[in-house]
Motif scaffolding. Structure first.
Motif, mmCIF file in Angstrom:
data_model
loop_
_atom_site.group_PDB
_atom_site.id
_atom_site.type_symbol
_atom_site.label_atom_id
_atom_site.label_comp_id
_atom_site.label_asym_id
_atom_site.label_seq_id
_atom_site.Cartn_x
_atom_site.Cartn_y
_atom_site.Cartn_z
ATOM 1 N N ASP A 5 0.821 -1.211 0.000
ATOM 2 C CA ASP A 5 0.000 0.000 0.000
ATOM 3 C C ASP A 5 0.855 1.263 0.000
ATOM 4 O O ASP A 5 0.481 2.275 -0.610
ATOM 5 C CB ASP A 5 -0.942 0.020 1.204
ATOM 6 C CG ASP A 5 -2.016 1.076 1.055
ATOM 7 O OD1 ASP A 5 -2.766 1.012 0.060
ATOM 8 O OD2 ASP A 5 -2.091 1.974 1.904
ATOM 9 N N ARG A 48 1.938 1.678 -3.474
ATOM 10 C CA ARG A 48 0.843 2.232 -4.277
ATOM 11 C C ARG A 48 0.836 3.760 -4.183
ATOM 12 O O ARG A 48 0.696 4.456 -5.201
ATOM 13 C CB ARG A 48 -0.497 1.665 -3.797
ATOM 14 C CG ARG A 48 -1.709 2.206 -4.547
ATOM 15 C CD ARG A 48 -3.003 1.718 -3.908
ATOM 16 N NE ARG A 48 -3.126 2.162 -2.529
ATOM 17 C CZ ARG A 48 -3.597 3.371 -2.177
ATOM 18 N NH1 ARG A 48 -3.978 4.226 -3.108
ATOM 19 N NH2 ARG A 48 -3.684 3.698 -0.908
ATOM 20 N N THR A 60 1.923 5.974 -7.446
ATOM 21 C CA THR A 60 0.897 6.887 -7.965
ATOM 22 C C THR A 60 1.450 8.294 -8.082
ATOM 23 O O THR A 60 1.287 8.952 -9.123
ATOM 24 C CB THR A 60 -0.345 6.862 -7.055
ATOM 25 O OG1 THR A 60 -0.895 5.539 -7.031
ATOM 26 C CG2 THR A 60 -1.398 7.835 -7.556
ATOM 27 N N PHE A 119 2.954 0.725 -14.616
ATOM 28 C CA PHE A 119 2.082 1.009 -13.477
ATOM 29 C C PHE A 119 0.957 1.948 -13.899
ATOM 30 O O PHE A 119 -0.218 1.713 -13.573
ATOM 31 C CB PHE A 119 2.883 1.630 -12.333
ATOM 32 C CG PHE A 119 2.022 2.081 -11.176
ATOM 33 C CD1 PHE A 119 1.677 1.186 -10.176
ATOM 34 C CD2 PHE A 119 1.550 3.375 -11.105
ATOM 35 C CE1 PHE A 119 0.871 1.579 -9.116
ATOM 36 C CE2 PHE A 119 0.744 3.780 -10.050
ATOM 37 C CZ PHE A 119 0.404 2.882 -9.056
ATOM 38 N N GLU A 143 -1.557 0.083 -16.115
ATOM 39 C CA GLU A 143 -2.308 -1.010 -15.497
ATOM 40 C C GLU A 143 -3.124 -0.579 -14.280
ATOM 41 O O GLU A 143 -4.178 -1.174 -14.003
ATOM 42 C CB GLU A 143 -1.340 -2.127 -15.092
ATOM 43 C CG GLU A 143 -0.661 -2.793 -16.294
ATOM 44 C CD GLU A 143 0.416 -3.783 -15.882
ATOM 45 O OE1 GLU A 143 0.607 -3.981 -14.654
ATOM 46 O OE2 GLU A 143 1.074 -4.355 -16.768
ATOM 47 N N ARG A 144 -2.662 0.445 -13.565
ATOM 48 C CA ARG A 144 -3.308 0.791 -12.298
ATOM 49 C C ARG A 144 -4.063 2.113 -12.318
ATOM 50 O O ARG A 144 -4.920 2.335 -11.453
ATOM 51 C CB ARG A 144 -2.250 0.844 -11.180
ATOM 52 C CG ARG A 144 -1.409 -0.404 -11.019
ATOM 53 C CD ARG A 144 -2.121 -1.503 -10.302
ATOM 54 N NE ARG A 144 -2.517 -1.121 -8.952
ATOM 55 C CZ ARG A 144 -2.850 -1.977 -7.991
ATOM 56 N NH1 ARG A 144 -2.808 -3.287 -8.246
ATOM 57 N NH2 ARG A 144 -3.213 -1.575 -6.807
ATOM 58 N N ILE A 145 -3.761 2.998 -13.263
ATOM 59 C CA ILE A 145 -4.396 4.320 -13.297
ATOM 60 C C ILE A 145 -5.249 4.499 -14.545
ATOM 61 O O ILE A 145 -6.404 4.925 -14.470
ATOM 62 C CB ILE A 145 -3.341 5.437 -13.191
ATOM 63 C CG1 ILE A 145 -2.625 5.353 -11.843
ATOM 64 C CG2 ILE A 145 -3.986 6.812 -13.369
ATOM 65 C CD1 ILE A 145 -1.498 6.349 -11.664
ATOM 66 N N GLN A 150 -9.112 3.741 -15.236
ATOM 67 C CA GLN A 150 -10.175 4.641 -14.780
ATOM 68 C C GLN A 150 -10.930 5.255 -15.948
ATOM 69 O O GLN A 150 -12.073 5.709 -15.796
ATOM 70 C CB GLN A 150 -9.578 5.756 -13.916
ATOM 71 C CG GLN A 150 -8.941 5.290 -12.628
ATOM 72 C CD GLN A 150 -8.163 6.401 -11.928
ATOM 73 O OE1 GLN A 150 -8.407 7.582 -12.155
ATOM 74 N NE2 GLN A 150 -7.220 6.023 -11.078
#
Length: 593
Positions: free
Chosen positions: A341, A344, A348, A562, A565-567, A570
């Motif tokens: 976390d 993360r 970010t 990252f 895949e993670r932002i 959205q």
């Protein structure tokens, strides 16, 4: 304690590798080596001179007494050193004493200033905005007299728009300007929220004031722009008699406490018309557009400072053990950077900052084309691009800067919430950037209500076309093809959202308003995604090469993945939100709230 080191390697990457500048008139002498030296020296100045004043300036704030405003201890000396070193004149015209450097470099220096001391940066930042408006619309007489003083920093500048009863709706403003026989005007009225409206760092302050002439038509079409100095000049050109301008009070604010935010009164103050009567908004928008891009850069600066502070703390703070087993068995606990976390949070912030830096320099480079190109078609296309991206940069960067500051506080935990480490100051200082120079909601309305339909949608092509061409050329690339294919889906969501809003807005303007904020975020994420795809393409090629930069390019690739895949996913949720329409937003009657 706040710490900062200018991210020079990433700045060089963005400036020379991602967005290598095309030759433009007036830039021939600025070699990459020279620009690198400028950035290095700026980083040193900001870290050594401005950063140490940031926390104490926040603690002390500005002082107001009997119309006089004193800035915190050390600010006056720093302002003098700043101007003597020429930092305020970087991208100003050499005709008026500037250095003529590209806007790309100036924006990177602005980022450093804002990362170290956003309150300080507002003083020279407002002066540069006043310089731009006056340079674009002032008479030769006004320009020759005032611009050299603004460029040198001997005199500072402001923009005076907001009044107690009106903010964004400037058509309601009441300040009046009465013409005099000698060609000057007498201005009477009150303005609020005027950054740098009064302070003790420059010997004169030049206010650019929006006001109405006696014959002005109603609404925004009846606004004119005037130059109103704090001191009228004597025969030698030096500040002489005090003009009818006074500071009635300063605001006590949530953040940027070392920036004087003033209530200003104009009582028969002498001023001069800038531009033509009733066309003041045209002149002021030159200043406002520049300021909006600079405010976006404030968000980036805060985001970078927050990231660096959070990384340093995460590497040092020991707490618990890694979920995969002890990573540092020789220590009583692992540093918190091992925890998913925390990573993360850090990833970010990193993805936001590096993506925004890349996008900001791209826009700044197009600004250089609009300013310097001798090709009319090229200039026109550059101006169309800037018109579309200005609200995106302002709103997206400031939203993400505030988010990064909050993520930094979360990374520190309780130590972020107290004042000792300076993270909570970053949260407070970053919050205003989402409000001034047009709230981020206004930026979103500007994007969907003005910029999207302008020229039958042609302006959007300046962004959409290069994105589509990149996807077509790289979606099957063996190194980054899968990333590009994911990016293509996000771009497809943006295209679908654009068509949906364009169709709905023809029948119901509230549909566009309901979609505006989500559309701007979607547009922004795709713009960052485009920067990350281009970055990944370069990094994938160079990461294969041995050398001292191998780890740099590997990190670029990892951060690009990252983001993808993670932002970037959205984007799909934002499309669904936009397509839900206005119904649930507008369902309640006013009295039901």
């Amino acid at each position: 304690m706040q710490t900062y080191t200018a991210p020079l390697r990433d700045m060089r990457f963005v400036l020379h590798e991602l967005h290598p500048a095309k030759p433009l008139p007036g830039t021939e002498e600025f070699t990459p080596e020279l620009l690198d030296t400028v950035l290095e020296e700026a980083g040193k100045f900001c870290a050594e001179m401005l950063l140490p004043l940031n926390a104490p300036g926040d603690e002390e704030g500005c002082h107001y007494e009997n119309g006089v405003v004193r800035t915190p201890k050390g600010f006056k000396e720093a302002y003098k050193a700043f101007n003597e070193a020429g930092w305020g004149a970087l991208n100003a015209d050499p005709q008026y004493g500037g250095q003529g450097l590209p806007e790309t470099v100036a924006k990177l220096v602005e980022e450093m200033i804002c990362a170290c001391n956003i309150s300080f940066g507002l003083y020279p930042g407002l002066s540069h905005g006043a310089y731009l408006a006056l340079k674009s619309h002032g008479s030769d007489e006004l320009k020759d007299f005032y611009l050299p003083k603004l460029v040198s920093g001997e005199w500072s500048g402001t923009m005076c728009l907001t009044e107690p009863h009106c903010g964004t709706d400037l058509g309601l403003l009441r300040t009046k300007a009465v013409p005099q026989e000698n060609g000057s005007y007498k201005l009477t009225g009150s303005k609020i929220f005027i950054s740098a409206g009064e302070h003790d760092m420059s010997e004169n302050i030049i206010h650019l004031v929006l006001a109405r002439l006696p014959d002005a038509p109603p609404g925004i079409k009846g606004i004119s722009l005037f130059l109103v100095p704090k001191f009228l000049s004597d025969e030698s050109g030096k500040p002489g008699a005090r003009n009818g301008v006074s500071c009635a009070a300063i605001e006590h604010k949530m953040g940027i406490k070392a920036s004087a935010t003033c209530q200003m009164n104009f009582d028969d103050a002498t001023g001069w018309l800038v531009g033509t009567p009733h066309k003041g908004m045209q002149a002021m928008f030159v200043m406002m557009n520049s300021e909006r891009l600079s405010v976006g850069t404030q968000g980036l600066g805060i985001g970078e400072a927050a990231y660096q502070g959070a990384v340093a703390y995460a590497k040092d703070r020991q707490q618990g053990r890694s979920l995969a087993g002890a990573k540092y068995p020789d220590k009583p606990a692992d540093p918190i950077i091992v925890h998913p976390d925390i990573r993360r949070n850090l990833m970010t912030m990193r993805a936001y900052n590096e993506g925004c830096r890349a996008l900001g320099v791209w826009v700044a480079g197009i600004m250089d084309v609009a300013e310097r190109s001798e090709n009319p078609k090229e200039k026109a296309e550059a101006e169309e691009f800037i018109a579309v991206l200005t609200p995106v940069v302002k709103a997206l960067f400031t939203d993400l800067g505030f988010e990064s500051a909050n993520l930094a506080v979360q990374t520190y935990g309780g130590h972020g919430y107290i004042r000792d480490h300076g993270m909570e100051q970053l949260v407070r200082d970053s919050r205003i950037a989402m409000i001034y120079e047009g709230t981020n909601g206004i930026q979103a309305l500007d994007l969907v209500g003005r910029k999207m339909p302008a020229n039958m949608g042609r302006n959007l092509r300046r962004f959409f076309h290069p994105v589509a061409e990149f996807i077509e050329a790289n979606q099957n690339d063996p190194a980054i093809g899968k990333l590009v294919q994911g990016f293509a889906r996000a771009f497809g969501a943006l295209q679908l959202a654009t068509g949906f809003i364009a169709e709905k807005a023809l029948k119901d303007a509230e549909e566009a308003g309901a979609a505006a904020t989500d559309y701007l975020r979607l547009f922004g994420l795709v713009a960052l995604g485009f920067m990350w795809m281009r970055t990944a393409k370069i990094a994938a090629e160079k990461a294969m090469q041995p050398g001292p930069d191998h780890e740099f390019y590997q990190a670029k690739l990892a951060t690009a993945r990252f983001f993808a895949e993670r932002i970037l996913p959205q984007a799909g949720a934002l499309l669904f939100t936009i397509k839900s329409g206005k119904a649930s937003l507008m369902a309640l009657e006013d009295d039901a709230f």
